[in-house]
Design an enzyme around this catalytic site. Structure first.
Site, mmCIF file in Angstrom:
data_model
loop_
_atom_site.group_PDB
_atom_site.id
_atom_site.type_symbol
_atom_site.label_atom_id
_atom_site.label_comp_id
_atom_site.label_asym_id
_atom_site.label_seq_id
_atom_site.Cartn_x
_atom_site.Cartn_y
_atom_site.Cartn_z
ATOM 1 N N ASP A 142 0.812 -1.225 0.000
ATOM 2 C CA ASP A 142 0.000 0.000 0.000
ATOM 3 C C ASP A 142 0.849 1.282 0.000
ATOM 4 O O ASP A 142 0.642 2.185 0.829
ATOM 5 C CB ASP A 142 -0.911 0.024 1.243
ATOM 6 N N GLU A 145 -11.445 -0.304 -3.637
ATOM 7 C CA GLU A 145 -10.688 0.247 -2.504
ATOM 8 C C GLU A 145 -9.482 1.018 -3.026
ATOM 9 O O GLU A 145 -9.239 1.106 -4.231
ATOM 10 C CB GLU A 145 -10.237 -0.863 -1.542
#
Ligand code: FUB
Length: 326
Positions: free
Chosen positions: A19, A226
């Site tokens: 991420d 997401e």
């Protein structure tokens, strides 16, 4: 330099990272990743395998310089409101202060978004006592615009709980919209001037196709899942995100930060592993995509590694699709 990271190779190999949110601060590239734990626990759609407990900031003077890992920047034990799962963070700079925005489950198991501050982009970061009031779900991404207004974008389905907030209250039994209904969009809000609260109630971002019709929930090749990220290129806002179940990074464009955004195409084809998550940053006169895959663990979904590659635009402002393994 020989130990500079190569494109499409892990930035670091001594810890698992995911991420990546990349920014240029103080003339260097700073990367704010999740820190994946090396465990062999169970894996499920709720994301329990993503059991992260701290953050470590990475930096590089440039792309021909080695990666510096700055040690622990924030730990779960120091966040009074959080119980587990420090997921995808982002950082911002304003008011001569660095802000780390991060999701975690609160003491009731509901994902919230918190903020921590530091005088250094590398941390350590001191968390606020409480999560941001009115926050929910995961994957915060903050854009400090040219007029110094800061927007926070966030949201994620399934483990990220976004579908449980459709009424404005948390409903643990709620599921997503029917396949022919508009997909859920990420949420966005202006941040207060001190960056510690929402200036307004978060609103839903609409993503539409070229004819202006909302992308529907059953359109898994294009609908938001997401990992929202917003950057600006040639005066337009580019919202990019993961499609989750189809494992792509895609993007949509708007003249306004809060949309509506028109779907454009694919940035990154599927990577090794279930999740895909990214950031886009300009350094010098080039643009870069930071992303992750599971190559370092040979495919274990929750043991990921962050990487980068150059990102290129076509003359019409569209982004060239990247296949990271070509
Ligand atoms: O790292 C945990 C979660 O996996 C992130 O919050 C999602 O975006 C996905 O990458």
């Amino acid at each position: 330099m020989s130990n500079a990271p190569k494109p499409n190779q892990p930035l670091v190999t001594h810890i698992y990272t995911a991420d990546p949110s990349a920014h240029v601060f103080e003339g260097k590239i700073y990367i704010y990743p999740s820190h994946d734990l090396d465990h062999d626990g169970p894996s499920n759609d709720n994301g329990d395998q993503y059991a992260m407990e701290d953050y470590h900031v990475l930096s590089m003077d440039g792309f021909d310089s080695p990666v510096v890992e700055h040690g622990e920047a924030l730990h779960l034990k120091d966040i009074p409101w959080a119980s587990k799962q420090l997921w995808a963070p982002d950082a911002a700079h304003k008011n001569h202060t660095y802000y780390l925005f991060f999701p975690a489950r609160d003491l009731e198991g509901i994902f919230r978004i918190g903020v921590a501050t530091s005088q250094s982009p590398a941390g350590p970061f001191a968390p606020q006592e409480r999560y941001i009031e009115g926050s929910f779900s995961i994957d915060p991404a903050v854009l400090v615009d040219e007029d110094d207004q800061a927007y926070i974008f966030f949201g994620g389905l399934w483990g990220g709980q976004l579908e449980k907030w459709q009424t404005g209250e948390f409903d643990p039994a709620a599921t997503g919209p029917a396949p022919d209904e508009p997909a859920l969009g990420p949420r966005a809000a202006l941040l207060s001037d001190d960056m510690l609260s929402f200036k307004e109630k978060p609103q839903e971002i609409s993503i539409v196709d070229e004819t202006g019709h909302p992308i529907v929930a059953g359109d898994e090749e294009r609908r938001f899942f997401e990992g929202p990220w917003v950057h600006k290129y040639n005066g337009l806002y580019y919202l990019s995100y993961s499609t989750g179940t189809t494992h792509k990074l895609v993007y949509a464009v708007s003249p306004n930060a809060l949309g509506p955004y028109t779907f454009k195409g694919t940035i990154l084809t599927p990577v090794i592993g279930w999740t895909t998550h990214h950031s886009i940053v300009r350094f010098g006169d080039k643009w870069y995509l930071f992303y992750h895959d599971c190559s370092l663990s040979e495919g274990v979904n929750h043991k990921r590694c962050v990487k980068y590659t150059e990102l290129q635009y076509n003359e019409d402002g569209t982004i060239r699709t990247i296949d990271p393994y070509q």
